[in-house]
Enzyme design. Structure first.
Site, mmCIF file in Angstrom:
data_model
loop_
_atom_site.group_PDB
_atom_site.id
_atom_site.type_symbol
_atom_site.label_atom_id
_atom_site.label_comp_id
_atom_site.label_asym_id
_atom_site.label_seq_id
_atom_site.Cartn_x
_atom_site.Cartn_y
_atom_site.Cartn_z
ATOM 1 N N GLY A 173 32.590 38.664 6.447
ATOM 2 C CA GLY A 173 32.768 37.845 5.327
ATOM 3 C C GLY A 173 31.639 38.223 4.239
ATOM 4 O O GLY A 173 30.655 37.820 4.811
ATOM 5 N N TYR A 174 31.509 38.533 2.878
ATOM 6 C CA TYR A 174 30.449 38.287 2.158
ATOM 7 C C TYR A 174 30.835 37.290 0.976
ATOM 8 O O TYR A 174 30.469 37.058 -0.479
ATOM 9 C CB TYR A 174 29.993 39.383 1.724
ATOM 10 C CG TYR A 174 28.595 39.850 1.692
ATOM 11 C CD1 TYR A 174 27.622 39.647 2.856
ATOM 12 C CD2 TYR A 174 27.542 40.543 0.486
ATOM 13 C CE1 TYR A 174 26.230 40.154 2.929
ATOM 14 C CE2 TYR A 174 26.532 40.167 -0.062
ATOM 15 C CZ TYR A 174 25.369 40.477 1.840
ATOM 16 O OH TYR A 174 24.376 40.702 1.969
ATOM 17 N N GLY A 175 31.000 35.732 1.441
ATOM 18 C CA GLY A 175 31.125 34.896 0.344
ATOM 19 C C GLY A 175 29.906 34.185 0.764
ATOM 20 O O GLY A 175 28.984 34.504 0.755
ATOM 21 N N LYS A 183 39.322 14.219 5.314
ATOM 22 C CA LYS A 183 39.841 15.770 4.295
ATOM 23 C C LYS A 183 40.942 15.477 3.064
ATOM 24 O O LYS A 183 41.523 15.121 3.770
ATOM 25 C CB LYS A 183 40.205 16.333 5.158
ATOM 26 C CG LYS A 183 40.067 17.986 4.858
ATOM 27 C CD LYS A 183 38.599 18.680 4.853
ATOM 28 C CE LYS A 183 38.699 19.802 4.660
ATOM 29 N NZ LYS A 183 37.276 20.652 4.562
ATOM 30 N N GLY A 199 28.631 33.770 4.117
ATOM 31 C CA GLY A 199 28.114 35.558 4.828
ATOM 32 C C GLY A 199 27.223 35.956 4.151
ATOM 33 O O GLY A 199 26.421 36.235 4.680
HETATM 34 P P1 NAD Z 1 34.577 32.363 0.306
HETATM 35 O O1 NAD Z 1 35.675 32.562 -0.387
HETATM 36 O O2 NAD Z 1 32.891 31.865 -0.914
HETATM 37 O O3 NAD Z 1 33.852 33.866 0.699
HETATM 38 C C1 NAD Z 1 34.768 34.264 1.605
HETATM 39 C C2 NAD Z 1 34.871 36.032 1.858
HETATM 40 O O4 NAD Z 1 35.543 35.674 3.086
HETATM 41 C C3 NAD Z 1 35.038 36.446 0.513
HETATM 42 O O5 NAD Z 1 33.982 37.621 0.702
HETATM 43 C C4 NAD Z 1 36.185 37.171 0.865
HETATM 44 O O6 NAD Z 1 36.353 39.017 0.396
HETATM 45 C C5 NAD Z 1 35.914 37.326 2.744
HETATM 46 N N1 NAD Z 1 37.310 37.763 2.805
HETATM 47 C C6 NAD Z 1 38.842 37.838 2.205
HETATM 48 N N2 NAD Z 1 39.792 38.132 3.785
HETATM 49 C C7 NAD Z 1 38.943 39.356 4.690
HETATM 50 C C8 NAD Z 1 39.656 39.276 5.539
HETATM 51 N N3 NAD Z 1 40.755 40.120 5.539
HETATM 52 N N4 NAD Z 1 38.427 40.359 6.022
HETATM 53 C C9 NAD Z 1 37.001 39.963 5.694
HETATM 54 N N5 NAD Z 1 37.141 38.892 4.572
HETATM 55 C C10 NAD Z 1 37.640 38.645 4.181
HETATM 56 O O7 NAD Z 1 34.591 31.404 1.296
HETATM 57 P P2 NAD Z 1 32.776 31.016 2.115
HETATM 58 O O8 NAD Z 1 33.093 29.066 1.474
HETATM 59 O O9 NAD Z 1 31.850 31.057 2.634
HETATM 60 O O10 NAD Z 1 33.917 30.175 3.672
HETATM 61 C C11 NAD Z 1 34.405 31.039 4.825
HETATM 62 C C12 NAD Z 1 34.665 30.461 5.774
HETATM 63 O O11 NAD Z 1 33.156 29.535 6.534
HETATM 64 C C13 NAD Z 1 35.771 29.962 5.548
HETATM 65 O O12 NAD Z 1 36.374 29.463 7.071
HETATM 66 C C14 NAD Z 1 35.415 28.488 5.616
HETATM 67 O O13 NAD Z 1 36.145 26.812 5.750
HETATM 68 C C15 NAD Z 1 34.076 28.505 5.848
HETATM 69 N N6 NAD Z 1 32.612 26.891 6.384
HETATM 70 C C16 NAD Z 1 32.350 27.348 4.693
HETATM 71 C C17 NAD Z 1 31.674 26.211 4.249
HETATM 72 C C18 NAD Z 1 30.450 26.162 3.033
HETATM 73 O O14 NAD Z 1 29.708 25.658 2.869
HETATM 74 N N7 NAD Z 1 30.707 26.824 2.306
HETATM 75 C C19 NAD Z 1 31.334 25.297 5.399
HETATM 76 C C20 NAD Z 1 31.653 25.571 6.441
HETATM 77 C C21 NAD Z 1 32.827 26.263 6.449
#
Ligand code: NAD
Length: 417
Positions: free
Chosen positions: A219-221, A107, A224
């Site tokens: 979460g809608y990133g 990492k 989500g």
């Molecule tokens: P992202 O930044 O694209 O999305 C995060 C989402 O969470 C956004 O919609 C944001 O508005 C929302 N959020 C932030 N604070 C919040 C709160 N207090 N309440 C509700 N929603 C909230 O991030 P991502 O890539 O979707 O990652 C989300 C999680 O998944 C993280 O824990 C990340 O480590 C994990 N993850 C991601 C991946 C990947 O491929 N993207 C892989 C493994 C794990």
């Protein structure tokens, strides 16, 4: 795992102790597994747009290469510190082993606040960081990928800088890069798709019909939104979705694509038509079948766990459940799909991307999704089998699987000299 523990690396090592006990692992092997192989800490002086110079600290922790080259994302965040990066590198090691892909774990991270930096400053920071770890990374050594606040653009800068040092293009040095420079089809939605596939397998095991099963997503990133779309394709009804500004609810179902369009237009899912407002903390306690935490760490706690009503929780996010909450939910009979299994779809398609790069191939989206499904279904069922046989939680079973695979590799490799 919980990142809110005072020291995330100590938390990761406590988890390793539990697994070692469950497996009666040789103490010598545990001792090796408790230490990252290499740690790089580097000072990164960067010219800021206003002419001043700021010096950032960057890390790369190469935890284990027993099952293959190091593999792990790069995080840009103000809270990045050595113990967090070490913990994340250990978890990557177990995750790659659970997914059964030929990687070790690593990492990286830079302590910075990307929200306060311009794109040009981020580019200079990324290129400087790459140059300082240029001898440590490589397609056969250590392959970075995006993590929190880094994305495909960051990977393109990293790839370009690394290739400049080598004198030729080396697409296999990073994954999660844009498709135009060797990225894979399906990488963007892979983590969410993996979490949805795990959910489907869990439902199958519990005898729950996915057609009509109700789902709440926090979460809608990147994660989500893709989990929502795939679950909807599987017949589920998405009754609630949230982001950092709050949540929306409709018992008859929300259209994930339309919600995404609304979020892109307005900056949030909130105020989507035909929906009522639901606070983030209330979304977790809704009466539905499936919960997908896909935002933050430690949202399921000892306090709210007794009120959680769902049958399946698939941890799209890393570390959304505290250990105390995990114990309560396990006792309640909730099927918890732990993060290192539920979100391993991302690193699995990263592996596909790397394999395509090394072989100069470009697979179609269908090929990628089919291969991903095979890997995820296998990983889920491997973990389920251990959980059933040993009568332990799915979380402990996933760690047992991951750690035992790494320990086995270490055992046959032996120690040098
Ligand atoms: P992202 O930044 O694209 O999305 C995060 C989402 O969470 C956004 O919609 C944001 O508005 C929302 N959020 C932030 N604070 C919040 C709160 N207090 N309440 C509700 N929603 C909230 O991030 P991502 O890539 O979707 O990652 C989300 C999680 O998944 C993280 O824990 C990340 O480590 C994990 N993850 C991601 C991946 C990947 O491929 N993207 C892989 C493994 C794990």
């Amino acid at each position: 795992m919980s990142l809110n523990d005072t020291n995330p690396f100590e938390a990761a090592m406590r988890q390793l102790d539990l697994v070692a006990e469950e497996l009666s692992l040789d103490k010598k092997i545990v001792e090796v597994l408790k230490h990252p192989n290499r740690v790089v800490i580097t000072s990164l002086p960067v010219k800021m747009d206003d002419g001043t110079i700021k010096v950032f600290t960057g890390y790369r922790v190469q935890y284990s290469r027993h099952r293959g080259p190091y593999k792990g994302g790069i995080r840009y965040h103000p809270n990045v510190n050595l113990d967090e990066v070490k913990a994340l590198a250990a978890w990557m090691t177990w995750k790659c082993a659970v997914a059964d892909i030929p990687y070790g774990g690593s990492k990286g991270g830079i302590t910075c606040n990307p929200k306060e930096m311009s794109s040009a400053e981020l580019e200079r920071l990324t290129r400087r960081y790459t140059s300082s770890i240029v001898r440590d990374i490589g397609p056969f050594k250590d392959i970075p990928a995006p993590d929190i606040y880094t994305d495909s653009q960051t990977m393109a800068w990293l790839l370009d800088t690394y290739s400049e040092f080598q004198g030729y293009a080396v697409p296999g040095v990073v994954t999660g890069k844009p498709i135009s420079v060797g990225g894979s089809e399906g990488r963007a939605g892979a983590t969410g798709r993996g979490a949805a596939l795990c959910t489907r397998e869990a439902a199958r095991h519990l005898g729950i019909d996915m057609n009509g099963a109700t789902v709440a997503i926090q979460g809608y990133g990147k994660v989500g939104r893709s989990v929502a779309q795939v679950l909807r394709e599987m017949g589920c009804i998405i009754i609630a979705i949230s982001d950092s500004k709050g949540g929306i609810f409709n018992q008859n179902g929300l259209d994930p694509v339309k919600v995404l369009e609304h979020k892109k237009r307005t900056g949030s899912v909130v105020d989507f038509k035909d929906s009522t407002y639901v606070a983030n903390k209330d979304l977790l306690e809704l009466d539905c079948d499936i919960l997908i935490p896909a935002a933050l760490e430690n949202v399921l706690t000892e306090e709210n766990a007794p009120r959680i009503k769902v049958k399946i929780i698939s941890e799209g996010a890393n570390g959304p459940t505290t250990p105390e909450a995990g114990a309560i939910l396990h006792k309640k009979g909730v099927m918890m799909i732990p993060d290192i299994l539920a979100n391993c779809g991302g690193v699995t398609v990263s592996y596909f991307e790397w394999a395509q790069n090394l072989n100069r191939l470009h697979w179609t989206l269908d090929e990628v999704n089919q291969k991903l499904e095979q890997k995820i279904v296998k990983a889920f069922n491997d973990v389920l089998e251990i959980s059933t046989k040993r009568n332990i939680s799915m979380r402990l079973a996933a760690y047992v699987l991951g750690v035992s695979r790494v320990a086995e590799a270490l055992g046959v490799l032996g120690l040098f000299p």
